[in-house]
Design an enzyme around this catalytic site. Structure first.
Site, PDB file in Angstrom:
ATOM      1  N   PRO A  22     -82.026  23.466  28.586  1.00 49.39           N
ATOM      2  CA  PRO A  22     -82.987  24.571  28.597  1.00 49.39           C
ATOM      3  C   PRO A  22     -83.076  25.380  27.308  1.00 49.39           C
ATOM      4  O   PRO A  22     -83.925  26.254  27.196  1.00 49.39           O
ATOM      5  CB  PRO A  22     -82.454  25.452  29.725  1.00 49.39           C
ATOM      6  N   ASP A  72     -89.907  17.603  20.942  1.00 48.28           N
ATOM      7  CA  ASP A  72     -91.022  18.525  21.125  1.00 48.28           C
ATOM      8  C   ASP A  72     -90.592  19.986  21.044  1.00 48.28           C
ATOM      9  O   ASP A  72     -89.450  20.300  20.725  1.00 48.28           O
ATOM     10  CB  ASP A  72     -91.839  18.195  22.377  1.00 48.28           C
ATOM     11  N   LYS A 103     -96.365  21.433  19.731  1.00 50.58           N
ATOM     12  CA  LYS A 103     -97.481  22.242  19.251  1.00 50.58           C
ATOM     13  C   LYS A 103     -97.132  22.889  17.911  1.00 50.58           C
ATOM     14  O   LYS A 103     -96.033  23.367  17.712  1.00 50.58           O
ATOM     15  CB  LYS A 103     -97.711  23.365  20.253  1.00 50.58           C
ATOM     16  N   GLY A 130     -87.375  18.831  26.244  1.00 52.47           N
ATOM     17  CA  GLY A 130     -86.784  20.063  26.776  1.00 52.47           C
ATOM     18  C   GLY A 130     -86.395  19.897  28.241  1.00 52.47           C
ATOM     19  O   GLY A 130     -87.083  19.227  29.006  1.00 52.47           O
ATOM     20  N   GLY A 131     -85.278  20.502  28.635  1.00 50.64           N
ATOM     21  CA  GLY A 131     -84.852  20.468  30.037  1.00 50.64           C
ATOM     22  C   GLY A 131     -84.531  19.063  30.486  1.00 50.64           C
ATOM     23  O   GLY A 131     -83.758  18.349  29.854  1.00 50.64           O
ATOM     24  N   ILE A 147     -88.643  16.420  35.009  1.00 47.04           N
ATOM     25  CA  ILE A 147     -89.119  17.632  35.693  1.00 47.04           C
ATOM     26  C   ILE A 147     -90.214  18.229  34.811  1.00 47.04           C
ATOM     27  O   ILE A 147     -89.930  18.795  33.746  1.00 47.04           O
ATOM     28  CB  ILE A 147     -88.001  18.688  35.899  1.00 47.04           C
ATOM     29  N   ALA A 150     -85.011  23.872  33.256  1.00 52.79           N
ATOM     30  CA  ALA A 150     -85.144  25.319  33.051  1.00 52.79           C
ATOM     31  C   ALA A 150     -84.752  26.117  34.297  1.00 52.79           C
ATOM     32  O   ALA A 150     -84.160  27.196  34.180  1.00 52.79           O
ATOM     33  CB  ALA A 150     -86.572  25.650  32.640  1.00 52.79           C
ATOM     34  N   MET A 165     -94.335  27.067  33.893  1.00 49.67           N
ATOM     35  CA  MET A 165     -95.666  27.246  33.292  1.00 49.67           C
ATOM     36  C   MET A 165     -96.504  28.254  34.078  1.00 49.67           C
ATOM     37  O   MET A 165     -97.708  28.080  34.221  1.00 49.67           O
ATOM     38  CB  MET A 165     -96.405  25.892  33.205  1.00 49.67           C
ATOM     39  N   GLY A 203     -84.923  31.518  28.432  1.00 52.18           N
ATOM     40  CA  GLY A 203     -83.675  31.547  29.194  1.00 52.18           C
ATOM     41  C   GLY A 203     -82.587  30.701  28.550  1.00 52.18           C
ATOM     42  O   GLY A 203     -82.862  29.639  27.992  1.00 52.18           O
TER      43      GLY A 203
HETATM   44  N1  SAH Z   1     -88.912  19.435  31.355  1.00 56.33           N
HETATM   45  C1  SAH Z   1     -88.717  20.880  31.260  1.00 56.33           C
HETATM   46  C2  SAH Z   1     -89.943  21.652  31.698  1.00 56.33           C
HETATM   47  C3  SAH Z   1     -91.156  21.422  30.839  1.00 56.33           C
HETATM   48  S1  SAH Z   1     -92.520  22.376  31.384  1.00 56.33           S
HETATM   49  C4  SAH Z   1     -87.493  21.271  32.084  1.00 56.33           C
HETATM   50  O1  SAH Z   1     -86.960  20.448  32.832  1.00 56.33           O
HETATM   51  O2  SAH Z   1     -87.066  22.419  31.967  1.00 56.33           O
HETATM   52  C5  SAH Z   1     -92.408  23.777  30.339  1.00 56.33           C
HETATM   53  C6  SAH Z   1     -92.035  25.000  31.132  1.00 56.33           C
HETATM   54  O3  SAH Z   1     -90.641  25.010  31.412  1.00 56.33           O
HETATM   55  C7  SAH Z   1     -92.282  26.314  30.423  1.00 56.33           C
HETATM   56  O4  SAH Z   1     -93.630  26.707  30.513  1.00 56.33           O
HETATM   57  C8  SAH Z   1     -91.385  27.248  31.193  1.00 56.33           C
HETATM   58  O5  SAH Z   1     -91.953  27.586  32.441  1.00 56.33           O
HETATM   59  C9  SAH Z   1     -90.187  26.350  31.472  1.00 56.33           C
HETATM   60  N2  SAH Z   1     -89.115  26.531  30.497  1.00 56.33           N
HETATM   61  C10 SAH Z   1     -88.579  25.594  29.700  1.00 56.33           C
HETATM   62  N3  SAH Z   1     -87.559  26.093  28.978  1.00 56.33           N
HETATM   63  C11 SAH Z   1     -87.448  27.392  29.320  1.00 56.33           C
HETATM   64  C12 SAH Z   1     -86.584  28.464  28.931  1.00 56.33           C
HETATM   65  N4  SAH Z   1     -85.623  28.296  28.042  1.00 56.33           N
HETATM   66  N5  SAH Z   1     -86.771  29.666  29.508  1.00 56.33           N
HETATM   67  C13 SAH Z   1     -87.722  29.863  30.415  1.00 56.33           C
HETATM   68  N6  SAH Z   1     -88.571  28.899  30.830  1.00 56.33           N
HETATM   69  C14 SAH Z   1     -88.435  27.683  30.296  1.00 56.33           C
END
Ligand code: SAH
Length: 271
Positions: A21, A44, A66, A97-98, A102, A128, A182, A211
């Site tokens: 995250p 990304d 982006k 990310g994350g 998901i 996240a 999102m 976060g």
């Molecule tokens: N695959 C990612 C999610 C991608 S969608 C995962 O599993 O976390 C992108 C959304 O994830 C963002 O718009 C936000 O809602 C959330 N997100 C990702 N990282 C975050 C963070 N550090 N803090 C808060 N929201 C986060």
């Protein structure tokens, strides 16, 4: 000759790897090993750039997120890029990310790779929802408050003026925690929709931006006042919404940070 060309082609692989995250320590050992061996990393916007320190100096780093005032690379082009790199015989880490599966479009990417016959494995990441929950001390399930948790996207179809496609019956259940990814840009619509579909106006909601990182910001309110409070606080994205009574369990926890460990670790990998 034919055999060796085929062998060379088949040695390429593209692994879809979760970066966690934001806190650079919240990544799996498997992910770190793959980053250390990668010849190319395709990453990304949500990936903490500190994680690229795990790559060797000869690793190509390709950013597909982006840029300021520009759209990110369209998903179809990212899939094409991954396939091309795999066909060139490269060991590629697609760092996302994350968790890649998901709301990460990992499904499209693994499909494209499978169709092209390129070996691909998925390495899960801390998503996240669990990352932000831990970073703010909100237990997503808790015996007295929530026996289930749902992850929903608040993404608008057809761009920023489009409609969300939220299943309100699912999102507004009692004894339940709902996490919106999102959802920041449609916070008003979400807080009103949840009340219209049965949640009480006093239901707690937390909005957590960045976060688990050192830029984390959080705002806690109720469905009636949250949109206004967040507007005043000017919370940036990425931000996550957590809705439900579990937020009231937060006061009972006392969390300690691990900042010194992160600094120590990053110093050790950068040497
Ligand atoms: N695959 C990612 C999610 C991608 S969608 C995962 O599993 O976390 C992108 C959304 O994830 C963002 O718009 C936000 O809602 C959330 N997100 C990702 N990282 C975050 C963070 N550090 N803090 C808060 N929201 C986060």
């Amino acid at each position: 000759m034919k055999t060796s060309m085929n062998a060379r082609k088949q040695s390429g692989r593209v692994d879809l790897v979760g970066a966690g995250p934001g806190d650079p320590e919240l990544i799996t050992l498997k992910a770190v090993c793959l980053l250390e061996q990668a010849q190319v990393v395709v990453y990304d916007r949500l990936v903490n750039p500190a994680l690229l320190q795990h790559c060797t100096s000869s690793c190509d780093q390709i950013y597909v997120g982006k840029r300021k005032h520009c759209h990110s690379m369209p998903q179809a082009r990212i899939c094409e890029l991954l396939v091309t790199l795999g066909q060139q015989g490269k060991r590629v880490v697609r760092l996302k990310g994350g968790d890649p599966f998901i709301f990460g479009r990992g499904g499209e990417e693994s499909d494209a790779l499978a169709q092209a016959g390129i070996p691909c494995a998925v390495v899960p990441g801390i998503t996240a929802a669990t990352g932000c929950a831990a970073a703010t001390g909100i237990p997503l399930t808790y015996r007295d408050h929530a026996q289930a948790v749902t992850f929903i996207t608040g993404h608008r179809k057809g761009g920023k003026d489009g409609k969300t496609d939220i299943n309100w019956r699912l999102a507004a259940q009692p004894n339940h925690t709902t996490v919106f990814y999102m959802g920041l840009s449609c916070l008003n619509e979400i807080s009103q929709g949840l009340q219209y579909h049965g949640l009480s106006a006093s239901t707690p909601i937390a909005v957590i931006a960045n976060g688990s990182t050192n830029k984390q910001q959080e705002v806690i309110g109720t469905l009636t006042d949250i949109a206004e409070t967040v507007r005043h606080a000017e919370l940036p994205s990425p931000a996550l919404l957590i809705v439900g009574d579990v937020i009231s369990a937060r006061e009972q926890m006392e969390l300690t940070g691990h900042d010194e460990q992160i600094d120590y670790y990053l110093e050790s990998v950068s040497q």
